[in-house]
Motif scaffolding. Structure first.
Motif, PDB file in Angstrom:
ATOM      1  N   SER A 156       0.859  -1.189   0.000  1.00  0.00           N
ATOM      2  CA  SER A 156       0.000   0.000   0.000  1.00  0.00           C
ATOM      3  C   SER A 156       0.887   1.229   0.000  1.00  0.00           C
ATOM      4  N   PHE A 157       0.458   2.272  -0.699  1.00  0.00           N
ATOM      5  CA  PHE A 157       1.283   3.471  -0.825  1.00  0.00           C
ATOM      6  C   PHE A 157       0.391   4.695  -0.929  1.00  0.00           C
ATOM      7  N   MET A 158       0.761   5.751  -0.209  1.00  0.00           N
ATOM      8  CA  MET A 158       0.024   7.006  -0.250  1.00  0.00           C
ATOM      9  C   MET A 158       0.876   8.090  -0.892  1.00  0.00           C
ATOM     10  N   SER A 159       0.289   8.838  -1.800  1.00  0.00           N
ATOM     11  CA  SER A 159       0.997   9.911  -2.478  1.00  0.00           C
ATOM     12  C   SER A 159       0.629  11.267  -1.887  1.00  0.00           C
ATOM     13  N   PHE A 198       9.131   5.816  -7.916  1.00  0.00           N
ATOM     14  CA  PHE A 198       8.110   6.102  -8.926  1.00  0.00           C
ATOM     15  C   PHE A 198       7.492   7.474  -8.665  1.00  0.00           C
ATOM     16  N   GLU A 199       7.170   7.720  -7.413  1.00  0.00           N
ATOM     17  CA  GLU A 199       6.598   9.005  -7.021  1.00  0.00           C
ATOM     18  C   GLU A 199       7.549  10.150  -7.313  1.00  0.00           C
ATOM     19  N   GLU A 200       8.809   9.954  -6.958  1.00  0.00           N
ATOM     20  CA  GLU A 200       9.822  10.992  -7.186  1.00  0.00           C
ATOM     21  C   GLU A 200      10.026  11.252  -8.674  1.00  0.00           C
ATOM     22  N   ALA A 201      10.067  10.170  -9.476  1.00  0.00           N
ATOM     23  CA  ALA A 201      10.325  10.313 -10.908  1.00  0.00           C
ATOM     24  C   ALA A 201       9.189  11.030 -11.616  1.00  0.00           C
ATOM     25  N   LEU A 202       7.941  10.694 -11.262  1.00  0.00           N
ATOM     26  CA  LEU A 202       6.802  11.360 -11.909  1.00  0.00           C
ATOM     27  C   LEU A 202       6.694  12.815 -11.494  1.00  0.00           C
ATOM     28  N   THR A 203       7.045  13.112 -10.251  1.00  0.00           N
ATOM     29  CA  THR A 203       7.030  14.502  -9.803  1.00  0.00           C
ATOM     30  C   THR A 203       8.070  15.312 -10.580  1.00  0.00           C
ATOM     31  N   LYS A 204       9.261  14.737 -10.746  1.00  0.00           N
ATOM     32  CA  LYS A 204      10.334  15.417 -11.488  1.00  0.00           C
ATOM     33  C   LYS A 204       9.946  15.627 -12.947  1.00  0.00           C
ATOM     34  N   ALA A 205       9.209  14.673 -13.513  1.00  0.00           N
ATOM     35  CA  ALA A 205       8.796  14.766 -14.913  1.00  0.00           C
ATOM     36  C   ALA A 205       7.529  15.612 -15.072  1.00  0.00           C
ATOM     37  N   ALA A 247      -1.008   0.979  -9.152  1.00  0.00           N
ATOM     38  CA  ALA A 247      -1.175   1.438  -7.773  1.00  0.00           C
ATOM     39  C   ALA A 247      -0.511   2.793  -7.572  1.00  0.00           C
ATOM     40  N   GLY A 248       0.658   2.985  -8.176  1.00  0.00           N
ATOM     41  CA  GLY A 248       1.342   4.272  -8.066  1.00  0.00           C
ATOM     42  C   GLY A 248       0.585   5.388  -8.749  1.00  0.00           C
ATOM     43  N   LEU A 249       0.012   5.088  -9.910  1.00  0.00           N
ATOM     44  CA  LEU A 249      -0.766   6.098 -10.642  1.00  0.00           C
ATOM     45  C   LEU A 249      -2.034   6.472  -9.882  1.00  0.00           C
ATOM     46  N   LYS A 250      -2.727   5.471  -9.364  1.00  0.00           N
ATOM     47  CA  LYS A 250      -3.961   5.727  -8.617  1.00  0.00           C
ATOM     48  C   LYS A 250      -3.683   6.520  -7.351  1.00  0.00           C
ATOM     49  N   ALA A 251      -2.529   6.243  -6.713  1.00  0.00           N
ATOM     50  CA  ALA A 251      -2.175   6.974  -5.500  1.00  0.00           C
ATOM     51  C   ALA A 251      -1.981   8.460  -5.793  1.00  0.00           C
ATOM     52  N   ARG A 252      -1.541   8.779  -7.017  1.00  0.00           N
ATOM     53  CA  ARG A 252      -1.352  10.180  -7.399  1.00  0.00           C
ATOM     54  C   ARG A 252      -2.660  10.841  -7.796  1.00  0.00           C
ATOM     55  N   GLY A 253      -3.701  10.053  -8.029  1.00  0.00           N
ATOM     56  CA  GLY A 253      -4.994  10.624  -8.409  1.00  0.00           C
ATOM     57  C   GLY A 253      -5.428  10.298  -9.815  1.00  0.00           C
ATOM     58  N   TYR A 254      -4.580   9.620 -10.583  1.00  0.00           N
ATOM     59  CA  TYR A 254      -4.950   9.237 -11.941  1.00  0.00           C
ATOM     60  C   TYR A 254      -5.978   8.108 -11.915  1.00  0.00           C
ATOM     61  N   THR A 255      -6.759   8.026 -12.989  1.00  0.00           N
ATOM     62  CA  THR A 255      -7.658   6.897 -13.203  1.00  0.00           C
ATOM     63  C   THR A 255      -7.035   6.004 -14.259  1.00  0.00           C
ATOM     64  N   VAL A 256      -6.787   4.753 -13.917  1.00  0.00           N
ATOM     65  CA  VAL A 256      -6.218   3.807 -14.872  1.00  0.00           C
ATOM     66  C   VAL A 256      -7.376   3.229 -15.677  1.00  0.00           C
TER      67      VAL A 256
END
Length: 214
Positions: free
Chosen positions: A32-35, A205-212, A114-123
């Protein structure tokens, strides 16, 4: 024979006592992961490719290999392999694989989703989603190294993610690593190494997407 030699031999016997022949099937749990970020939009994961490089009898246990003839092993079987068992002297033995019906593509898809959903995206399952994601798996492997008093279980993950939207693309590389020290090659020790690699991957994953800026 002195006491130290007796202890070493006894330890090696203990390390070799786990099942090292045949295939060990291990189920890996999704962490489980929270963004802290809030994104929006839909993403379609269009392709996940297993691009790992398997070798026949590699010297380094961190290099993917198979118990048998690599040339005649199907891509479908290779996609299920996540490690090699070894005896107390470090010699490669049976395969470590995911349970029936799973492969590295399905596990990586679950991790990324799971990483995308944690950021708020809909897969989404629709190709008409706001963004399309292609994934190439470079690493998804675990190994262990015998030691005098314990065994080091290590796992590494690496994927190249290509996000496409409005005719433009962004490439993101994400890696994860986990290590666990145990006494025997039990399922739990393999699982803990992967659990730590999965969590490290989620953080990266969280760090990389934030940087991008995704």
């Amino acid at each position: 024979m002195n006491t130290l030699k007796i202890l070493v031999i006894a330890l090696l016997g203990l390390l070799a006592s786990g099942c090292v022949t045949g295939t060990r099937n291990i189920d890996l749990e999704q962490p489980s992961f929270m963004s802290k970020k809030t994104a929006a939009g839909t993403i379609y994961i269009s392709e996940i490719k297993d691009s790992r490089n398997f070798e026949a009898e590699p010297r380094d246990p961190s290099t993917p290999s198979v118990d048998g003839d690599l040339m005649t092993t199907s891509k479908e079987k290779l996609a299920t392999l996540i490690g090699r068992q070894r005896n107390g002297f470090g010699a490669a033995m049976g395969d470590v694989a995911l349970p029936e019906g799973q492969n590295v593509q399905s596990k990586m898809k679950s991790l990324i989703a799971a990483g995308l959903k944690a950021r708020g995206y809909t897969v989404s399952d629709s190709e008409n989603a706001d963004m399309k994601l292609n994934v190439s798996i470079s690493d998804f492997w675990a190994w262990f190294s015998p030691g005098m008093w314990s065994v080091s279980f290590e796992a590494k993950l690496k994927s190249i993610l290509n996000f496409e939207t409005n005719g433009e693309s962004k490439e993101v590389v994400v890696e994860g690593y986990g290590i666990n020290k145990g006494q025997i090659a039990s399922d739990a020790n393999w699982q803990l190494a992967y659990s730590r690699a999965f969590m490290d991957y989620m953080v990266k994953f969280e760090e990389a997407l934030t940087k991008a800026e995704l």
